[in-house]
Design a protein around this motif. Structure first.
Motif, mmCIF file in Angstrom:
data_model
loop_
_atom_site.group_PDB
_atom_site.id
_atom_site.type_symbol
_atom_site.label_atom_id
_atom_site.label_comp_id
_atom_site.label_asym_id
_atom_site.label_seq_id
_atom_site.Cartn_x
_atom_site.Cartn_y
_atom_site.Cartn_z
ATOM 1 N N ALA A 134 38.631 36.650 41.802
ATOM 2 C CA ALA A 134 38.385 37.067 40.639
ATOM 3 C C ALA A 134 37.298 38.125 41.173
ATOM 4 O O ALA A 134 37.209 40.231 40.154
ATOM 5 N N LEU A 135 36.736 38.502 42.088
ATOM 6 C CA LEU A 135 35.762 39.563 42.223
ATOM 7 C C LEU A 135 36.682 40.872 42.705
ATOM 8 O O LEU A 135 36.158 41.760 42.888
ATOM 9 N N LEU A 136 37.573 40.861 43.599
ATOM 10 C CA LEU A 136 38.375 41.952 43.546
ATOM 11 C C LEU A 136 39.048 42.410 42.233
ATOM 12 O O LEU A 136 39.217 43.840 42.402
ATOM 13 N N PHE A 137 39.389 41.786 41.413
ATOM 14 C CA PHE A 137 39.907 42.087 40.015
ATOM 15 C C PHE A 137 38.694 42.901 39.614
ATOM 16 O O PHE A 137 38.864 43.991 39.202
ATOM 17 N N MET A 138 37.482 42.610 39.517
ATOM 18 C CA MET A 138 36.383 43.425 38.995
ATOM 19 C C MET A 138 36.437 44.368 39.871
ATOM 20 O O MET A 138 35.971 45.682 38.983
ATOM 21 N N ASP A 139 36.246 44.227 40.622
ATOM 22 C CA ASP A 139 35.855 44.880 41.508
ATOM 23 C C ASP A 139 36.916 46.786 41.176
ATOM 24 O O ASP A 139 36.634 48.274 40.851
ATOM 25 N N ILE A 140 38.438 46.064 41.690
ATOM 26 C CA ILE A 140 38.718 47.419 40.889
ATOM 27 C C ILE A 140 38.414 48.223 40.384
ATOM 28 O O ILE A 140 39.001 49.092 39.462
ATOM 29 N N ILE A 154 41.376 43.657 32.358
ATOM 30 C CA ILE A 154 41.056 42.827 33.514
ATOM 31 C C ILE A 154 40.197 42.693 33.487
ATOM 32 O O ILE A 154 39.844 41.557 34.285
ATOM 33 N N LEU A 155 39.061 43.187 33.395
ATOM 34 C CA LEU A 155 37.852 42.081 33.181
ATOM 35 C C LEU A 155 37.462 41.158 32.361
ATOM 36 O O LEU A 155 37.067 39.748 33.028
ATOM 37 N N PRO A 156 37.169 40.816 31.114
ATOM 38 C CA PRO A 156 37.508 39.111 30.846
ATOM 39 C C PRO A 156 38.833 37.936 31.690
ATOM 40 O O PRO A 156 37.785 37.009 31.886
ATOM 41 N N LEU A 157 39.295 38.504 32.292
ATOM 42 C CA LEU A 157 40.523 37.568 33.123
ATOM 43 C C LEU A 157 39.710 37.966 34.944
ATOM 44 O O LEU A 157 39.440 36.213 35.053
ATOM 45 N N LEU A 201 36.024 37.343 35.095
ATOM 46 C CA LEU A 201 35.166 36.411 34.395
ATOM 47 C C LEU A 201 36.155 34.839 34.086
ATOM 48 O O LEU A 201 34.952 34.784 34.761
ATOM 49 N N PHE A 202 37.346 35.469 33.454
ATOM 50 C CA PHE A 202 37.329 33.944 33.446
ATOM 51 C C PHE A 202 38.366 32.842 35.111
ATOM 52 O O PHE A 202 37.800 31.945 34.905
ATOM 53 N N MET A 203 38.975 33.907 35.650
ATOM 54 C CA MET A 203 38.960 33.430 36.878
ATOM 55 C C MET A 203 37.448 32.812 37.703
ATOM 56 O O MET A 203 37.729 31.998 38.268
ATOM 57 N N GLU A 204 36.385 33.341 37.164
ATOM 58 C CA GLU A 204 34.990 33.267 38.378
ATOM 59 C C GLU A 204 34.808 31.935 37.357
ATOM 60 O O GLU A 204 33.906 30.998 38.400
ATOM 61 N N LEU A 205 34.919 31.910 36.288
ATOM 62 C CA LEU A 205 34.928 30.396 35.300
ATOM 63 C C LEU A 205 35.247 29.176 36.548
ATOM 64 O O LEU A 205 35.157 27.805 36.075
ATOM 65 N N ILE A 206 37.027 29.660 36.152
ATOM 66 C CA ILE A 206 37.565 28.612 36.338
ATOM 67 C C ILE A 206 37.324 28.248 38.232
ATOM 68 O O ILE A 206 37.635 27.205 38.813
#
Length: 117
Positions: free
Chosen positions: A37-43, A66-69, A71-76
């Motif tokens: 999730a951090l990598l997706f947010m960073d990219i 990809i930003l909501p994705l 954040l969703f991955m972070e919550l999971i």
């Protein structure tokens, strides 16, 4: 956010592994999900800044999905982390930092783990 807290000691980590191997595996899996999730947010944020500030290339708002994705991955990942600790607490896992020991109940008996030999 995006990272699981560090272990207090090796005794806590190995004690949780001995107490509930499935919970320990879930703990590791949650760390992997949160890292992705951090990598997706960073990219995504990096691409946004790159295109917005430097004005190179084309930026499309549809790329921000990809930003909501992330954040969703972070919550999971966070939910899995808490579930892993709930699994340990269901078995009565307790870590005593002063005495450097982890204990839990298994088959009606209290198991105590201090250090690996």
């Amino acid at each position: 956010m995006f990272f699981n807290p560090m272990w207090h000691s090796e005794v806590e980590r190995s004690g949780k592994w001995r107490c509930t191997p499935w919970g320990y595996a879930l703990h590791g899996f949650s760390a992997l999900i949160r890292f992705c999730a951090l990598l997706f947010m960073d990219i995504t944020m990096g691409r946004t800044i790159y295109f917005a500030v430097l004005g190179l290339g084309e930026f499309h708002r549809r790329e921000l999905w990809i930003l909501p994705l992330a954040l969703f991955m972070e919550l999971i990942g966070k939910a899995l982390y808490h579930l892993s600790w709930a699994m340990a607490h269901w078995k009565g896992f307790v870590y005593n930092q002063e005495r450097m020991e982890a204990s839990w109940v298994e088959n009606g008996e209290r198991q105590i783990h201090t250090r690996d030999p």
